[in-house]
Design a protein around this motif. Structure first.
Motif, PDB file in Angstrom:
ATOM      1  N   VAL A 273      12.799  23.790  13.742  1.00 16.37           N
ATOM      2  CA  VAL A 273      11.851  22.412  14.595  1.00 16.37           C
ATOM      3  C   VAL A 273      11.671  21.735  13.509  1.00 16.37           C
ATOM      4  CG1 VAL A 273      11.255  21.154  16.642  1.00 16.37           C
ATOM      5  CG2 VAL A 273      12.326  23.127  16.471  1.00 16.37           C
ATOM      6  N   GLN A 274      12.687  20.543  13.113  1.00 17.69           N
ATOM      7  CA  GLN A 274      12.760  20.200  11.150  1.00 17.69           C
ATOM      8  C   GLN A 274      10.902  18.859  11.791  1.00 17.69           C
ATOM      9  OE1 GLN A 274      12.951  16.655  10.263  1.00 17.69           O
ATOM     10  NE2 GLN A 274      13.941  15.918  12.248  1.00 17.69           N
ATOM     11  N   ASP A 275      10.944  18.587  12.749  1.00 22.23           N
ATOM     12  CA  ASP A 275       9.733  17.400  12.486  1.00 22.23           C
ATOM     13  C   ASP A 275       8.976  18.261  13.336  1.00 22.23           C
ATOM     14  OD1 ASP A 275      11.178  17.734  15.157  1.00 22.23           O
ATOM     15  OD2 ASP A 275      10.917  15.654  15.440  1.00 22.23           O
ATOM     16  N   ALA A 276       8.394  19.237  13.321  1.00 26.51           N
ATOM     17  CA  ALA A 276       7.495  20.415  14.021  1.00 26.51           C
ATOM     18  C   ALA A 276       7.039  20.588  12.504  1.00 26.51           C
ATOM     19  CB  ALA A 276       7.485  21.030  14.944  1.00 26.51           C
ATOM     20  N   CYS A 277       7.754  20.647  11.423  1.00 25.22           N
ATOM     21  CA  CYS A 277       6.991  20.820  10.199  1.00 25.22           C
ATOM     22  C   CYS A 277       6.559  20.338   8.738  1.00 25.22           C
ATOM     23  CB  CYS A 277       8.857  22.169   9.649  1.00 25.22           C
ATOM     24  SG  CYS A 277       9.400  23.513  10.354  1.00 25.22           S
ATOM     25  N   ALA A 278       5.824  20.573   8.426  1.00 28.44           N
ATOM     26  CA  ALA A 278       5.366  19.415   7.206  1.00 28.44           C
ATOM     27  C   ALA A 278       5.457  20.235   5.983  1.00 28.44           C
ATOM     28  CB  ALA A 278       4.004  18.504   7.625  1.00 28.44           C
ATOM     29  N   THR A 279       5.382  19.094   5.104  1.00 30.68           N
ATOM     30  CA  THR A 279       5.492  20.091   3.872  1.00 30.68           C
ATOM     31  C   THR A 279       4.146  18.648   2.847  1.00 30.68           C
ATOM     32  OG1 THR A 279       6.427  20.947   1.817  1.00 30.68           O
ATOM     33  CG2 THR A 279       7.371  18.868   2.653  1.00 30.68           C
ATOM     34  N   ARG A 280       4.491  18.733   1.610  1.00 30.14           N
ATOM     35  CA  ARG A 280       3.194  17.661   0.660  1.00 30.14           C
ATOM     36  C   ARG A 280       4.868  17.610  -0.512  1.00 30.14           C
ATOM     37  NH1 ARG A 280      -1.926  19.901  -1.107  1.00 30.14           N
ATOM     38  NH2 ARG A 280      -1.588  18.360  -3.034  1.00 30.14           N
ATOM     39  N   ALA A 281       4.369  16.587  -1.671  1.00 27.77           N
ATOM     40  CA  ALA A 281       5.181  15.686  -3.090  1.00 27.77           C
ATOM     41  C   ALA A 281       4.865  17.926  -3.515  1.00 27.77           C
ATOM     42  CB  ALA A 281       4.253  14.927  -3.518  1.00 27.77           C
ATOM     43  N   GLN A 282       5.908  17.694  -4.348  1.00 27.82           N
ATOM     44  CA  GLN A 282       5.918  18.308  -5.372  1.00 27.82           C
ATOM     45  C   GLN A 282       5.866  17.830  -7.521  1.00 27.82           C
ATOM     46  OE1 GLN A 282       5.360  21.941  -4.830  1.00 27.82           O
ATOM     47  NE2 GLN A 282       4.165  20.740  -3.122  1.00 27.82           N
ATOM     48  N   GLU A 283       5.600  18.087  -7.678  1.00 28.62           N
ATOM     49  CA  GLU A 283       6.661  17.483  -9.280  1.00 28.62           C
ATOM     50  C   GLU A 283       6.937  19.142  -9.823  1.00 28.62           C
ATOM     51  OE1 GLU A 283       5.383  17.781 -13.300  1.00 28.62           O
ATOM     52  OE2 GLU A 283       4.459  19.803 -12.217  1.00 28.62           O
ATOM     53  N   PHE A 284       7.765  18.930 -10.306  1.00 26.80           N
ATOM     54  CA  PHE A 284       8.569  20.050 -11.645  1.00 26.80           C
ATOM     55  C   PHE A 284       9.330  18.825 -12.212  1.00 26.80           C
ATOM     56  CE2 PHE A 284      11.693  21.760 -13.275  1.00 26.80           C
ATOM     57  CZ  PHE A 284      11.345  23.285 -13.115  1.00 26.80           C
ATOM     58  N   GLY A 285       8.870  19.485 -13.525  1.00 27.51           N
ATOM     59  CA  GLY A 285       9.149  19.277 -14.985  1.00 27.51           C
ATOM     60  C   GLY A 285       8.907  17.227 -15.298  1.00 27.51           C
ATOM     61  N   GLY A 286       8.084  17.463 -14.631  1.00 29.86           N
ATOM     62  CA  GLY A 286       7.450  15.924 -14.707  1.00 29.86           C
ATOM     63  C   GLY A 286       7.958  14.842 -14.154  1.00 29.86           C
TER      64      GLY A 286
END
Length: 182
Positions: free
Chosen positions: A137-150
């Motif tokens: 259930v995609q809108d019952a999941c959360a994340t945060r910004a990620q950084e890779f290679g600048g």
């Protein structure tokens, strides 16, 4: 009880404002987790809560013996609901989750929680690999910004990328309204 279980992954205090590792959109996602839980309970479906605790007190979040690793009130287990403690992103790794599901004759697993790019991803892939019909259930999941290679990837793009990958081969990816109808 049926053969479907809702697995609530890591809806814990450290992911909320004031915690050690705040996620983008966690309040909205946890509100949807609440709706999913209410519907699942009304249908008599199995509910299993996953609680991540890092064994090292120096971990960046979910430290042992901390308020941050407690399950957030928005997803609080009710009496009789199983809580499984894990130490790895994959909720099946070195836990009894598969045995619990098998013992109850569960064939369908619905996954909600956090983080989309880590524990949701790992748990969903394992669920599918174990042969469970898996839904996120995609809108019952959360994340945060990620950084890779600048490059910083905004949370919305991290989430969309993970859901697209899971939908490609591992799970049905739906929203809360679709879950509530079904």
């Amino acid at each position: 009880m049926g053969n479907r279980a809702v697995v609530v992954v890591d809806v814990q205090n450290d992911y909320f404002p004031g915690g050690l590792y705040t996620l983008d959109g966690i309040a909205e996602a946890s509100a949807n987790v609440g709706k999913v839980l209410e519907a699942a309970r009304a249908r008599g479906e199995r509910v299993i809560h996953i609680r991540h605790i890092f064994p090292d007190a120096g971990a960046p979040f979910f430290r042992p013996d901390s308020e941050g690793n407690e399950i957030h009130p928005s997803a609080a287990p009710q009496e009789g609901e199983t809580v499984i403690v894990k130490n790895f992103p994959n909720s099946f790794q070195k836990t009894d989750l598969k045995e619990v599901l098998d013992a109850d004759g569960i064939k369908d697993v619905v996954v909600v929680g956090a983080m989309s790019h880590m524990c949701i991803d790992a748990t969903v892939r394992a669920s599918s690999d174990f042969g469970f019909k898996t839904t996120v259930v995609q809108d019952a999941c959360a994340t945060r910004a990620q950084e890779f290679g600048g490059v910083t990837v905004p949370a919305s793009q991290v989430h969309a990328t993970m859901m697209a990958a899971l939908a490609f081969a591992y799970a049905d990816v739906i929203d809360t309204d679709a879950f509530l109808k079904g």
